[in-house]
Enzyme design. Structure first.
Site, PDB file in Angstrom:
ATOM      1  CD  GLU A 166      37.045  31.577  76.635  1.00 14.88           C
ATOM      2  OE1 GLU A 166      38.225  31.853  76.905  1.00 14.88           O
ATOM      3  OE2 GLU A 166      36.203  32.441  76.337  1.00 14.88           O
ATOM      4  CD  GLU A 323      33.654  33.136  79.679  1.00 11.28           C
ATOM      5  OE1 GLU A 323      34.401  34.043  79.264  1.00 11.28           O
ATOM      6  OE2 GLU A 323      34.085  32.065  80.101  1.00 11.28           O
TER       7      GLU A 323
END
Ligand code: GAL
Length: 689
Positions: A166, A323
């Site tokens: 991320e 995710e």
């Protein structure tokens, strides 16, 4: 030097994709074995087998374990777990572990730590305590990536590289001296000269003229509102700086293991820190995204919006959901669990929009650390739990859906345009209205289109706009010449474009386009507006011409029609300072398409009625069986011999027997519960002759 990519036209330069068909769909999670004693590992792998897990992402946050000191390395534990994975037939999406540098590194080199706008250092103790522009950080991080590539590049468990994690989740905006130096180089490349920069930034204003590049800083806390173009360029630069970091790791990985595909997990709906993901997609071999459900009404619409956008960014090729959460997260003020069935619903909805991997954060719920109350596949309660049984059921269901892997998403006829630069520009202060809520407005139009019973794509402004029959581009604030031309061509060619107030107002430098609003779109729309009239949040305007009691909020305008081919669809009845009868919604026929301007934020039924009217006029009839129209979100993937519909109940009423629903689409039920109840999703296979 950080390449200046923000204005590249941005169609994927090379095909994106991973050979998903190799093993069917992927199912798995982040796995952090180094946070647990070794005795647990064998149990983990046995339970992963039981749940049908096919892939794990590891070791995302393990730098300190892999490299205990500048010259010491410990790969043994990782070798062991990698071998265990290979033996168990579980693939590994290997993270480069660079997301959280070890304490010895930040102690020796505190100059790798990010600095906030107010000059505070972000100290170690959390994660992502690094600056993308730090040469020292890069030296250490790239060394680590290279060693991992050399050691595991030909390991049988490895199927992909996962760069960092991320990127920009916590360190999107760094105002440090490294950032300042890199920003100056980036600006030199973008503008070539100080004169051009001064012109673009409008520095004649407030005595901001620069006479030396060295005078320029990131937009650190200033005495008053900073220069808007400086802010916008800093957003572009920050995205490019992280992208450059992604490229730096990728280059090393590609050099050592050209055969292993590379990804990194995007956050396409990130509110404060969304990057230029349509551009970043050029730098990965397949797109991945993370999504966390927003609890409350409309949650599933938002999820589908995110999934559809990811699909557009992936060029409508398959992508990975890297995710999401099996149940509660730990970072909202209150973190309710998902209700039974929602786990499968969310997963199938992503899958329907093109996800070839359904992955979660994380495999085993932590018992220590900041995320110990975050749900996982294996909860604190253990495998004998409702949640784990749902996980097992999902694993089984994905196995049965293997034939979907590798199939592309089929474009819808209706689209919503998202433009990241317009979004960025609307997050600034000193606007006519600071509650415009770009993301929220896009979702309002998306929901109105879903209500019609059609499929809707969320498309990046860099996507092929002319492929859509009905294209809604709300709050398209920044319209550079190239985008203007692409919109005009799309409309000429038959696209029916709808845009709203505060669109077309400024160019790529955030300079207002003169001659009246909506600037760049004035001619296309055939209207002109002299004055912007934002409304306080508690005021509304009344509109006539469509549904009775039509109401608008947030904005109104005196719209002058400047072209005789413009039809007035709605008029203001009661609005502060606006004469009754003034046009509120207009539509101009252009070439084979049309351009509609909506000068207020139409509320519920009024928005629905307008969308219906426009859809009917362009022949966009409901695509879904009557019983589920407006009630189900539909997505479509096209396989070799069959089409796959996914229908997700948006949550207002039960939709009957799933087999009947499948039959009404001309197909058979492939996955999902027997009845398409509230909070359920089904996948339907329709054979093609
Ligand atoms: C993501 C992150 C994961 C985990 C998760 C929790 O932002 O990548 O490591 O922290 O959030 O929701």
């Amino acid at each position: 030097m950080i390449a200046n990519d923000s204005t590249s036209p941005g169609f994927p330069r090379r095909p994106l994709g991973l050979d998903g068909a190799r093993r069917g769909l992927h199912f798995g999670a982040d796995y952090n074995p180094d946070q647990w004693p070794r005795e647990v590992w064998a149990e983990d792998i046995a339970l992963m087998g039981q749940a049908g897990v096919t892939v794990v992402t590891l070791p995302v946050f393990s730098w300190a374990h892999i490299q205990p000191g500048p010259d010491t390395w410990d790969f043994e534990w990782l070798d062991e777990i990698m071998d265990m994975m290979a033996q168990a037939g579980i693939d590994v999406d290997m993270a480069t572990s660079t997301a959280s540098p070890p304490a010895w590194l930040t102690r020796a080199h505190p100059e790798v730590l990010p600095v906030t706008r107010t000059g505070d250092t972000l100290w170690p103790g959390g994660r992502q305590q690094w600056r993308p522009t730090s040469p020292i950080f890069r030296r250490y991080a790239l060394d680590l990536a290279q060693r991992l590539a050399q050691r595991y590049g030909s390991h049988p468990a490895l199927i992909a590289w996962h760069v960092n994690n991320e990127l920009g989740c916590h360190n999107a905006f760094d105002y440090s001296d490294d950032a300042a130096a890199a920003f100056r180089l980036w600006l030199r490349e973008r503008y070539g000269s100080l004169d051009a920069l001064n012109e673009a930034w409008g520095t004649a204003f407030w005595s901001q003229t620069y006479y030396d590049f060295e005078e320029i800083l990131p937009p650190r806390l200033a005495a008053s509102e900073p220069n808007p173009t400086q802010l916008l360029d800093f957003r572009r630069f920050s995205s490019d700086a992280l992208r450059d970091y992604l490229r730096a790791e990728s280059e090393i990985l590609r050099e050592v293991t050209p055969q292993v595909p590379i990804t990194t997990n995007f956050m396409v709906m990130g509110d404060g820190n969304a990057m230029d993901y349509p551009g970043w997609a050029d730098d990965v071999d397949f797109v991945s995204n993370d999504h966390y459900l927003e609890p409350g009404p409309g949650a599933i619409d938002e999820l589908a919006f995110s999934a559809s956008l990811t699909s557009s960014i992936a060029g409508h090729r398959p992508w990975w959901l890297m995710e999401h959460s099996t149940s509660a997260v730990n970072w909202r003020e209150v973190n309710p669990p998902k209700r039974p069935g929602e786990l499968a619903r969310d997963a199938l909805t992503h899958l329907g929009h093109g996800a070839d991997a359904i992955c979660f954060f994380q495999w085993r719920a932590s018992r220590v650390g900041a995320e110990k109350y975050h749900a996982a596949l294996l909860p604190h309660a253990g495998a004998d739990s409702r949640l784990f049984r749902e996980v097992e059921a999902l694993g089984a269901s994905l196995k049965g859906l293997a034939e979907l892997s590798g199939s592309d998403s089929v474009r819808a006829r209706a689209g919503i345009v998202i433009d990241y630069e317009s979004w960025w520009s609307l997050t600034q202060e000193f606007l006519p209205h600071t509650h415009l809520d770009y993301r929220g407005q896009l979702l309002e139009w998306y929901r109105a289109l879903l209500d019609l019973g059609v499929r809707v794509d969320v498309v990046s402004s860099r996507d092929e706009l002319g492929d859509y029959d009905l294209l809604v581009a709300p709050l398209l604030h920044l319209v550079p010449q190239a985008l203007r031309e692409r919109l005009e061509q799309a409309v000429e060619g038959g696209t029916h474009l709808v845009t709203t107030y505060f669109s077309g107002t400024a160019d790529e430098n955030d300079h207002v386009l003169l001659g009246g609003y909506p600037g760049a779109l004035r001619e296309l729309l055939g209207v002109q507006v002299e004055e912007l009239s934002p409304l306080p949040d508690d005021e509304q305007v009344r509109i006539s011409g469509g549904a009775s009691d039509a109401v608008g909020r947030t904005w109104c305008e005196v719209v002058d029609v400047t072209d005789e081919s413009v039809a007035v669809l709605r008029r203001y009845e009661e609005a502060p300072g606006i004469p009754g009868g003034t046009p509120a919604v207009t539509r101009r026929q252009v070439g084979a398409g049309s351009a509609t301007y909506v000068s207020t934020r139409l509320q519920d039924e009024a928005l629905g009625a307008l969308v219906r009217e426009l859809a009917e006029s362009v022949g966009l009839g409901a695509e879904l069986p009557e019983a589920v129209q407006g009630e189900a979100i539909a997505s479509l993937r096209r396989g070799k011999d069959a089409d796959y519909w996914t229908l997700t109940n948006r949550g207002r009423k039960a939709l009957g027997d799933s087999r009947d629903v499948a039959a009404s689409l001309g197909g058979r039920l492939l996955a999902g519960p027997d009845a398409l109840g509230i909070g359920d999703a089904v996948v339907v296979r329709v054979a093609r002759d």
